[in-house]
Motif scaffolding. Structure first.
Motif: not given
Length: 305
Positions: A111, A196, A225-226, A229, A234, A249, A251-252, A254, A270, A272
């Motif tokens: 994060t 977060s 965002n971990t 999704p 999105n 951004a 994102i995990d 995904a 982003a 990803i």
């Protein structure tokens, strides 16, 4: 008693076998597979005569579980059970144990590293079409907002406070400490530089951060965002990033976003990652040890020949 390990668990096989051999103490058989099942039929066959099955993330459908007529316990090394047909498990009286909180450190580190990378505009700086040096920003002294409160929130807070960030919380749960700086969600979305997500997700729920809530964020803000999704719209997020309405951004987990045709994949603003928050050697060892501890506790109260 027969125990099978359905698939590799991302730890040394020798360590796994020695730990399970000590648990069995010569009173059962152990089969440890070196690869994931090629298909559902193979998965069903592997567990057909097992009493206990240990698995990581292989999708376990109704057909697979129905073939495991003898099994009494399914040990999942992960936290989520989204990939399991729990209704069929219940019908067959197959008890399911899963892990909790083994990825606290790795998720918190991911994060913060995402936030740092986006503030320093590394994805843009390294993009093949970039021909100039981009002015970046520092994390020190920024306002960090946390939506929700989960197992990684406390450790994430300790990391970002080392950067002299002001930390704000909205929608915390009962696990949050009493001394947190809680504000209304609208205030958090409007004032924070980094936001977060630390919220739970239920299948089929609408995005928590829809286009209306996303529009409250500053154009210089970064969203991390971990958690899941599905918590964010999105498509709206991709539009904001591509039109300069949001700085970045991360994102995990995904999922469908990993498709190279998804709009988020097309923006250099982003980051990803495909479910990387727990993918460290240390976290894999912790999750295996936790799963085996769950198994030991279960065996103390259940008799299997």
């Amino acid at each position: 008693m027969k125990i099978i390990i359905l698939e590799p668990l991302a730890v040394k096989k020798s360590l796994l076998i020695s730990r399970l051999a000590a648990i069995l103490a010569g009173k059962g058989d152990l089969i440890c597979y070196d690869d994931s099942p090629a298909d559902e039929a193979e998965a069903a066959k592997r567990g057909a005569d097992a009493d206990i099955i240990i698995s990581a993330g292989y999708p376990l459908s109704r057909d697979i579980i129905s073939a495991w007529e003898k099994a009494k316990l399914l040990v999942i090394t992960g936290i989520s059970t989204e990939h399991i047909d729990l209704a069929t498990c219940e019908q067959q009286q197959l008890e399911v144990l899963h892990n909790t909180a083994y990825a606290v450190i790795s998720r918190a580190e991911l994060t913060v590293s995402m936030a740092l990378s986006l503030l320093h505009r590394l994805p843009e700086q390294l993009h093949k079409n970039n021909k100039k040096l981009l002015l970046a920003a520092e994390l020190a002294g920024k306002r960090w907002g946390m939506l929700g409160y989960d197992d990684s929130s406390g450790y994430t807070t300790s990391l970002i406070q080392a950067f002299d960030c002001d930390v704000y919380h909205a929608r915390p749960n009962d696990a949050a400490p009493a001394q947190i700086n809680e504000v209304e969600m609208s205030e958090l979305l409007k004032k924070c530089d980094i936001i977060s997500l630390h919220l739970p997700y239920e299948q089929q729920q609408p995005p928590f951060l829809d286009s209306d809530k996303l529009s409250m964020l500053k154009s210089t803000a970064i969203l991390i965002n971990t958690a899941h999704p599905g918590l964010v719209d999105n498509i709206a997020l991709a539009y904001m990033l591509s039109h300069g309405q949001l700085a970045g951004a991360g994102i995990d987990l995904a999922g469908e976003i990993w498709d190279k045709h998804h709009p988020l994949y097309l923006t250099p603003r982003a980051i990803i990652t495909p479910n990387c928050s727990a993918a460290t050697k240390e976290a894999m060892i912790r999750r295996t040890e936790q799963a085996l501890t769950n198994l030991v506790h279960w065996l103390k109260t259940h008799n299997i020949d």
